[in-house]
Every structure is written in structure tokens, then in C-alpha cells.
Design a protein around this motif. Structure first.
Motif, short mmCIF file in Angstrom:
data_model
loop_
_atom_site.label_atom_id
_atom_site.label_comp_id
_atom_site.label_asym_id
_atom_site.label_seq_id
_atom_site.Cartn_x
_atom_site.Cartn_y
_atom_site.Cartn_z
N LEU A 1 0.83 -1.20 0.00
CA LEU A 1 0.00 0.00 0.00
C LEU A 1 0.86 1.25 0.00
CD1 LEU A 1 -3.00 0.65 -0.04
CD2 LEU A 1 -2.94 0.84 2.45
N VAL A 2 1.98 1.21 0.71
CA VAL A 2 2.90 2.35 0.73
C VAL A 2 3.41 2.65 -0.67
CG1 VAL A 2 5.18 3.11 1.51
CG2 VAL A 2 3.61 2.05 3.13
N ILE A 3 3.82 1.62 -1.38
CA ILE A 3 4.39 1.81 -2.72
C ILE A 3 3.30 2.25 -3.70
CG2 ILE A 3 5.56 0.64 -4.62
CD1 ILE A 3 6.81 -1.17 -2.42
N ALA A 4 2.11 1.65 -3.60
CA ALA A 4 1.02 2.05 -4.48
C ALA A 4 0.66 3.52 -4.27
CB ALA A 4 -0.20 1.17 -4.24
N HIS A 5 0.65 3.97 -3.02
CA HIS A 5 0.38 5.38 -2.73
C HIS A 5 1.49 6.27 -3.30
CE1 HIS A 5 -3.24 5.97 -0.32
NE2 HIS A 5 -3.05 4.75 0.16
N GLU A 6 2.73 5.82 -3.20
CA GLU A 6 3.84 6.60 -3.75
C GLU A 6 3.69 6.78 -5.25
OE1 GLU A 6 6.02 8.37 -2.45
OE2 GLU A 6 7.00 7.50 -0.72
N ARG A 7 3.25 5.72 -5.92
CA ARG A 7 3.08 5.81 -7.36
C ARG A 7 1.92 6.72 -7.75
NH1 ARG A 7 3.22 -0.38 -9.72
NH2 ARG A 7 5.34 -0.96 -9.10
N VAL A 8 0.79 6.55 -7.12
CA VAL A 8 -0.43 7.20 -7.59
C VAL A 8 -0.63 8.58 -6.97
CG1 VAL A 8 -2.93 6.95 -7.79
CG2 VAL A 8 -1.45 4.93 -7.95
N TYR A 9 -0.25 8.75 -5.70
CA TYR A 9 -0.52 10.01 -5.01
C TYR A 9 0.74 10.72 -4.51
CZ TYR A 9 -5.14 7.83 -4.69
OH TYR A 9 -6.33 7.22 -4.98
N GLY A 10 1.86 10.01 -4.41
CA GLY A 10 3.03 10.56 -3.75
C GLY A 10 4.08 11.12 -4.68
N ARG A 11 5.34 10.75 -4.40
CA ARG A 11 6.48 11.33 -5.12
C ARG A 11 6.45 11.05 -6.61
NH1 ARG A 11 11.55 9.03 -1.93
NH2 ARG A 11 10.08 7.39 -1.33
N PHE A 12 5.86 9.93 -7.00
CA PHE A 12 5.91 9.52 -8.41
C PHE A 12 4.57 9.75 -9.12
CE2 PHE A 12 8.79 6.90 -5.90
CZ PHE A 12 10.00 7.15 -6.53
N ALA A 13 3.69 10.55 -8.52
CA ALA A 13 2.34 10.72 -9.06
C ALA A 13 2.37 11.38 -10.45
CB ALA A 13 1.49 11.55 -8.10
N LYS A 14 3.24 12.37 -10.63
CA LYS A 14 3.30 13.04 -11.94
C LYS A 14 3.77 12.09 -13.02
CE LYS A 14 4.00 17.71 -10.10
NZ LYS A 14 4.91 18.88 -10.04
N LEU A 15 4.77 11.27 -12.69
CA LEU A 15 5.23 10.28 -13.66
C LEU A 15 4.13 9.27 -13.96
CD1 LEU A 15 8.89 9.54 -12.49
CD2 LEU A 15 8.17 10.78 -14.54
N PHE A 16 3.40 8.86 -12.94
CA PHE A 16 2.33 7.88 -13.13
C PHE A 16 1.23 8.46 -14.03
CE2 PHE A 16 -1.59 5.69 -12.05
CZ PHE A 16 -1.20 4.36 -12.06
N LEU A 17 0.89 9.71 -13.79
CA LEU A 17 -0.13 10.36 -14.62
C LEU A 17 0.34 10.48 -16.06
CD1 LEU A 17 -2.82 11.85 -14.92
CD2 LEU A 17 -1.63 13.96 -14.24
N ALA A 18 1.61 10.87 -16.26
CA ALA A 18 2.14 10.98 -17.62
C ALA A 18 2.12 9.62 -18.31
CB ALA A 18 3.56 11.53 -17.56
#
Length: 430
Positions: free
Chosen positions: A305-322
Motif C-alpha cells: 500500500l505504501v508503494i502504491a500510494h507513492e506511485r499514484v498520489y506521492g512522489r511519483f504521481a506526476k510520472l504515473f499520470l504521464a
């Protein structure tokens, strides 16, 4: 097929324009800069990269996954379409096969760059551990490269014989064509044997390619790292490989079409059909990506859950959206006929390639910077050395592909002629 058309295929082999020379010079400069970065890494160690404890894998392994994935597009576009009898694929097969070979040559050595010390490269072979997926990864990729080169050569034999008989190029080049032609003279018996051999290798290369990408996925997937330890990784990697590989072929075909004036061979309908294939793969990729993150959020396993949050909402959210926009949303535009032009399909393919590289980054890095073991959370930012190696790898791939187009006809002449003889009123409409 008219003689003028044959001359159009030979022209790139015998002449090089100023623009091509400038491009090759620029690519060689990029390659030299990458070599300087690598020498710097050899001299000073991996401390010149952004790698650290616990981030042991970074851009080099991302590049490995990316380039090995790109290679699979050639298998799809050539072997699969050949087996299903898609006549329209004939002008694109040579470029697809060349893409596979070039990507494997560039992608295979990436772990050696990541290793840091080349003197340890032979350890895995001298002291093999057969329970290690790393060993089987080397075996799978090596086998894939050998079979892909054999497939490329078999499909090249009639054109090599044609170039041999036409005495194209100097003595060395004619000698190369003579060796590659393997005594082929175009008799009916030779053609039958060639078709049988191509069919056998086409059947063999598909499971070998699938195994190569599956075993590659097991290197992280068989570990207990959160968001890596998943049965989804195998098919997810294979799908991503087909997706990014097909996008690479579309871009490569557009470049050679424009550079060598092959508009009569590579027509808009080819790009439209490849665009529809890219659209279909995008929908499946979106499903896999959704399924991966749904299980992580719904299961509420703390580490994942920590990693999924980092991807979607956290530090990597902009990359995930792109990534989501480039690989999941933009390809939907290819459902519109007005967008499914040569330019539109190429634009979407470029976005897919960028998005798929980001996807590989998001697979590896978030899980490493949020470790399960008792390490502090880390950060990873590639340094100029790593960016230099990425640019050099892209330059090497491009140079190899250009070299292929200067040595061999990038359109398979014998396949196009064969189709024209069998279906004189338009064989590629099927």
C-alpha cells in the motif's frame, strides 16, 4: 514489380545524403559521450551514479527491460503476421526483424554496465547457480538473439542473392552478399525449402521470445519485494514488450519511409493497421495496470500500500499520470480514422515509447526507495553518467538500424514480388 521500384530499393545502399552523414556524425558524438561516462564510472566506481543502498537497480536495468521489450515488436509484426497469412505485412517484415536484432544487441549488455566491475562478469557462468533466475535470464536472452539473427538471415537470403547477382557495392560487400545468399539461385525447390525453414523458425521464435521476457520478469518477480512479488509480472512484461516494440516499429517505418522515399511500399494503410494493433494493445495494457493497482489498494497489505500510494498520489504521481496518459489515453485517439494517419500514428507511438520507459522506471524505483527491510527510505535521481548511457544506448540502436538499411534493402523485395505475382490486383488489401 517494375525495375524502377527495384532501383528505389537499391538506392539507399549505394548513396548517402548529406543529412544522413550529419545524423551519423551526431550519433557518433553521443556514443562517444556515453563512452566517456562509462570510463568515468569504471574509474571512479558506481558512486558516480544515483545508485545507493537500497536502490541497487536504476536506469541501467530499466534500459535492459526497455530494449529487450522493444525487440519483441519485431517478432509480433513479422513472425506472428507471417504465420496467420496477413499479406499486408510483407513490406514491413524486414524493418521489424532488424528492429528485433538491433534492440537485443543494445539491450543485452546493459547488465554489464550496471555490474560496475567487468572482471566479475564471468562469475555467473563460471560458478552458476541453477536456482537463480539471473542465469536463466542470460540463457533466454542469448537464445532469443541467436534465433532472431537466424530468422533475419533466412528472410534475407533471396535479397542477398539478388544483390549478389546485381553486383551491388564493392568487393567486400559483394562477398558479404555471396556468403549470406548461401548458394541461393531462386529455383522452385529452394524457395519451397526456404518457406518451410521460415515457417519453422517463425513458430520457434515466438515461444522463445515469450520465455525471454517472462524469465526477465522473474528476476524481480520471484523476490519478496512489495509490488514485485506477483504472478502478474510475467504476462505484464510480455504485453509491455509487444506494446513498446510495435510502437518502435511504427516510428522506424515512418523514418525510413521519409528518408528513402519508400511511400509506394509503406502506404498509409500499413500505418492504419499497425495503429489499430497499437490501440488494442493499449486497452489490454490499461487493464493489466488497473488490475495491478486495484489488488494493491483493495488488499491493503501495508508494504504494498505504501508503494502504491507513492506511485499514484506521492512522489511519483506526476510520472504515473504521464504514463497513464501516454500509454492508456492517447492511443484511444487511434480509434478515429482522422487520427490514424501516418503522422498521427507516429505521434501516438512516440508517446507510447516515452510512457513505457516511464513504466519500467515506476516498476523498479518506487519499490526500491521504500524497502521492506530495515533501511531508511531512500531517493533515486539518475546522474549525468546514467543519462549519458541512456542517450548512448539510443544512439547505438539508431546507428545499428541505419547500418542495416545501408547494407540490406529495408523492404523485403522478394516477399513483395512474390505477393505481386500471386495477387497482381493488389495483394496487400487482404
Amino acid at each position: 514489380m517494375a525495375t524502377a521500384d527495384h532501383a528505389a530499393l537499391v538506392a539507399p545502399l549505394t548513396s548517402t545524403g548529406r543529412g544522413q552523414k550529419l545524423l551519423v556524425a551526431a550519433l557518433l558524438c553521443v556514443l562517444a559521450w556515453g563512452a566517456y561516462g562509462y570510463v568515468t564510472q569504471l574509474r571512479d566506481g558506481l558512486q558516480v551514479t544515483g545508485l545507493s543502498r537500497p536502490v541497487y537497480w536504476g536506469m541501467y536495468i530499466i534500459n535492459l527491460i526497455f530494449f529487450i521489450g522493444v525487440s519483441y515488436g519485431g517478432t509480433l509484426a513479422s513472425a506472428v503476421l507471417r504465420l496467420v497469412g496477413a499479406e499486408w505485412r510483407r513490406p514491413i517484415t524486414r524493418a521489424a526483424e532488424a528492429t528485433t536484432v538491433c534492440a537485443l544487441i543494445v539491450g543485452g549488455p546493459q547488465p554489464l554496465i550496471d555490474l560496475g566491475r567487468l572482471d566479475r562478469a564471468g562469475t555467473i557462468l563460471l560458478h552458476p547457480s541453477f536456482s537463480s533466475p539471473m542465469l536463466w535470464d542470460i540463457v533466454a536472452i542469448s537464445t532469443y538473439l541467436v534465433v532472431s539473427v537466424a530468422y533475419f538471415w533466412l528472410a534475407l537470403i533471396p535479397d542477398a542473392a539478388w544483390l549478389r547477382d546485381a553486383r551491388v557495392g564493392g568487393r567486400l560487400r559483394r562477398g558479404l552478399y555471396t556468403v549470406l545468399a548461401a548458394g541461393f539461385t531462386g529455383t522452385d525447390a529452394q524457395r519451397r525449402r526456404l518457406h518451410v525453414a521460415l515457417g519453422i523458425v517463425a513458430v520457434a521464435v515466438i515461444p522463445i521470445a515469450v520465455s525471454a521476457h517472462t524469465v526477465l520478469s522473474w528476476v524481480p518477480g520471484l523476490s519478496l519485494v512489495p509490488m514485485w512479488h506477483s504472478a502478474l509480472f510475467g504476462p505484464y512484461f510480455v504485453l509491455g514488450a509487444v506494446f513498446s516494440g510495435l510502437a518502435t516499429i511504427i516510428v522506424a517505418l515512418a523514418i525510413v519511409r521519409r528518408a528513402y522515399g519508400l511511400h509506394d511500399y509503406l502506404r498509409p494503410e500499413h500505418f492504419a493497421k499497425l495503429g489499430l494493433m497499437l490501440l488494442a494493445l493499449s486497452t489490454v495494457w490499461s487493464y493489466f495496470t488497473f488490475a495491478e493497482h486495484l489488488t494493491a489498494f483493495y488488499g491493503k497489505i501495508p508494504d504494498e500500500l505504501v508503494i502504491a500510494h507513492e506511485r499514484v498520489y506521492g512522489r511519483f504521481a506526476k510520472l504515473f499520470l504521464a504514463m497513464a496518459l501516454a500509454c492508456g489515453v492517447c492511443p484511444l485517439l487511434l480509434g478515429f480514422r482522422r487520427i490514424r494517419t501516418v503522422a498521427g500514428t507516429v505521434a501516438v507511438s512516440l508517446l507510447v515509447l516515452a510512457g513505457m520507459w516511464v513504466e519500467r522506471f515506476l516498476i523498479l524505483v518506487p519499490s526500491e526507495v521504500s524497502p521492506r527491510l530495515p533501511h531508511e527510505a531512500a531517493r533515486y535521481a539518475p546522474t549525468w553518467v546514467e543519462w549519458s548511457e541512456l542517450c548512448a544506448s539510443l544512439a547505438a540502436f539508431t546507428l545499428l538500424f541505419i547500418g542495416m538499411t545501408k547494407l540490406f534493402p529495408i523492404i523485403s523485395r522478394w516477399e513483395v514480388d512474390e505477393a505481386a505475382s500471386a495477387h497482381p490486383k493488389g495483394c496487400e488489401k487482404r
